[in-house]
Design a protein around this motif. Structure first.
Motif, PDB file in Angstrom:
ATOM      1  N   LEU A  92       6.478  -3.108  -7.745  1.00 32.07           N
ATOM      2  CA  LEU A  92       6.267  -1.714  -7.345  1.00 32.07           C
ATOM      3  C   LEU A  92       7.590  -1.057  -6.940  1.00 32.07           C
ATOM      4  O   LEU A  92       7.853   0.107  -7.280  1.00 32.07           O
ATOM      5  N   LYS A 151       4.443  -8.767  -6.163  1.00 32.49           N
ATOM      6  CA  LYS A 151       3.804  -7.453  -6.267  1.00 32.49           C
ATOM      7  C   LYS A 151       4.702  -6.364  -5.701  1.00 32.49           C
ATOM      8  O   LYS A 151       4.882  -5.301  -6.314  1.00 32.49           O
ATOM      9  N   GLU A 196       2.360   1.786  -3.469  1.00 29.64           N
ATOM     10  CA  GLU A 196       1.363   2.299  -4.412  1.00 29.64           C
ATOM     11  C   GLU A 196       1.090   3.779  -4.179  1.00 29.64           C
ATOM     12  O   GLU A 196       0.953   4.550  -5.149  1.00 29.64           O
ATOM     13  N   ASP A 197       1.024   4.208  -2.917  1.00 28.03           N
ATOM     14  CA  ASP A 197       0.810   5.629  -2.626  1.00 28.03           C
ATOM     15  C   ASP A 197       1.975   6.477  -3.128  1.00 28.03           C
ATOM     16  O   ASP A 197       1.768   7.560  -3.695  1.00 28.03           O
ATOM     17  N   ASP A 214       0.836  -1.208   0.000  1.00 29.67           N
ATOM     18  CA  ASP A 214       0.000   0.000   0.000  1.00 29.67           C
ATOM     19  C   ASP A 214       0.870   1.258   0.000  1.00 29.67           C
ATOM     20  O   ASP A 214       0.565   2.235  -0.693  1.00 29.67           O
ATOM     21  N   ARG A 230       1.821   6.871  -6.865  1.00 29.23           N
ATOM     22  CA  ARG A 230       0.819   7.867  -7.269  1.00 29.23           C
ATOM     23  C   ARG A 230       1.375   9.285  -7.114  1.00 29.23           C
ATOM     24  O   ARG A 230       1.158  10.147  -7.984  1.00 29.23           O
TER      25      ARG A 230
END
Length: 475
Positions: free
Chosen positions: A358, A354, A304-305, A301, A308
């Motif tokens: 990332l 995953k 991913e933040d 998480d 972004r």
């Protein structure tokens, strides 16, 4: 067998002159001209005597004083007259330092002269690389050398091992001056300044120079270590990523804490970390915007933040017609990761894959968007850290390793064969490693050290600076 003045062994012509070798070794003369009596005296008497000129002058002064005392007083005066000069020279600090420096300098130049001649670095005109400047450094001596006409710095570098053998030192390093082709920077490494028998102030823990700073900027070079020559080692973090690796208790966490400390003192830096042990980043929580423990879902998480945020920044840069994030554009992001292996080699295969996807994306594309990765792990082999991920780290710091292969895994293949192996670092010297950074080659250095109370004080100052920037309080 021939009956002449020479013999043949295996088809090789042997010299006609036979007999015992000289008692004292001496280098071959490279001069091409036939030696006369005068040239022989110049080569074997005048030239060696010139290297002793300082000692000869000192003895001459003492003898002169003794003769003067003998002429005035007698034999008692001959004995007593030189004493005041010797006592004054030894008693006064400045004169004592001058005398020691002068004698040491003379000895160094004699040793260098002999080493260059035995290494075959003298030209046909009997010229050798000459010392222009010298200074003492913790590991030995640092010289500024000028090569003679007809010679090159590369030739001196090729014979560095021979020179080291004649000098009976650990190593001789040669580097060409960037401005002049006839100037070489030579380091004579006599000792390991970080070992138990090294320099006392470098054998123990070395305090971080910025430990009392009120505020710093991560855009500036930050001090992280001291090399074996006594020079500070710095890192420029924006646009680069750092990996620190080595065996347990080698000093990885201490090195990583220096990067965190510099980020803590910059109130415009956002710190988002991953700490698999929940211990190494615990003291830095007052200045961290987000910290993730041994939870793969939270780690994914966070990645991913951050991606972004990175994509948003690239949209802003594209709109502005620019290619990189600058100091006036917004805060840098520092992403420290302790025990990288937990996340990149996690037993949960789907989560591991995953996270690696990332992490590789963030590391590869995040540099120009102000995203800095600083990771600590043990041996980052391909089964622990994907090769495509490991190769994205520009700064590589290899602490003590158990094998040469492990050292090459951190620094890159081939460095061990060139003499740069972290496996040769003394197991008792924590914080010592090989740093591959801006110098272009690994530098043996020892990281600064922060005590726990220093970390708490820096974290408190960093938190206060962040509240001030946010307008919550005033200092």
């Amino acid at each position: 067998m021939n009956g002449g003045g020479s013999r043949r062994y295996s088809g090789v012509q042997a010299p006609g002159r036979v007999g015992l070798p000289p008692i004292l070794q001496r280098p071959d003369l490279p001069v091409r001209a036939r030696l006369t009596v005068g040239s022989s005296v110049m080569l074997w008497v005048v030239r060696p005597s010139w290297l002793w000129r300082r000692e000869v002058c000192a003895v001459g002064v003492l003898v002169g004083l003794a003769v003067y005392g003998w002429l005035v007083v007698g034999w008692v005066g001959a004995v007593v007259s030189p004493v005041p000069l010797v006592v004054a020279t030894a008693a006064l600090p400045w004169s004592r330092r001058w005398a020691v420096h002068t004698l040491r300098r003379a000895r160094l130049r004699r040793e260098w002269d002999r080493a260059c001649r035995f290494a075959g670095l003298s030209t046909v005109n009997d010229r050798i690389p000459r010392i222009r400047e010298e200074r003492w450094v913790p590991a030995g001596d640092r010289l500024l050398v000028r090569v003679p006409r007809g010679a090159t710095v590369d030739e001196l570098g090729e014979q560095a091992e021979r020179v080291a053998a004649v000098l009976r030192v650990r190593e001789v390093r040669v580097a060409r001056d960037a401005q002049r082709a006839d100037i070489a920077h030579v380091d004579i490494v006599r000792r390991d300044p970080f070992g138990g028998a090294g320099i006392p102030e470098m054998a123990g823990r070395i305090p971080w120079p910025w430990v009392l700073y009120g505020q710093a900027s991560l855009w500036d070079p930050i001090p992280v270590a001291v090399d074996d020559m006594g020079d500070p080692v710095t890192m420029r973090l924006p646009g680069r990523n750092v990996v620190v690796a080595g065996e347990p208790e080698a000093g990885k966490s201490a090195a990583l804490s220096l990067v965190l400390a510099a980020a803590a003192l910059d109130p415009y830096v956002k710190v988002c970390g991953l700490d698999a042990k929940r211990l190494e980043l615990a003291l830095w929580k007052p200045v961290m915007d987000r910290v993730v423990g041994p939870d793969m879902d939270e780690a994914i998480d966070l990645m991913e933040d951050l991606i972004r945020i990175m994509d948003d920044r690239y949209e802003l840069l594209e709109a502005a017609g620019r290619r990189s994030w600058g100091p006036s554009d917004g805060p840098l992001y520092l992403i420290p990761i302790d025990e990288l292996r937990f996340y990149t080699a996690n037993p949960n295969r789907s989560a591991r894959v995953k996270f690696n996807e990332l992490a590789i994306d963030l590391t590869a594309r995040g540099r120009a968007a102000g995203m800095i990765k600083a990771a600590a792990t043990q041996k980052p082999s391909s089964d622990v850290v994907p090769t495509s991920y490991r190769d994205l780290f520009a700064y590589r710091w290899a602490m003590r390793c158990t094998t040469r292969d492990a050292s090459d895994t951190i620094l890159g293949a081939g460095w061990a064969t060139q003499g740069f192996s972290a496996a040769e670092i003394d197991v008792n010297t924590r914080g010592v490693g090989l740093l591959l950074a801006e110098a272009g080659f690994p530098r043996l250095c020892k990281s600064y050290y922060l005590e726990d109370h220093d970390i708490r004080a820096i974290a408190a100052r960093g938190a206060a600076l962040r509240r001030l920037v946010a307008g919550e309080t005033s200092i």
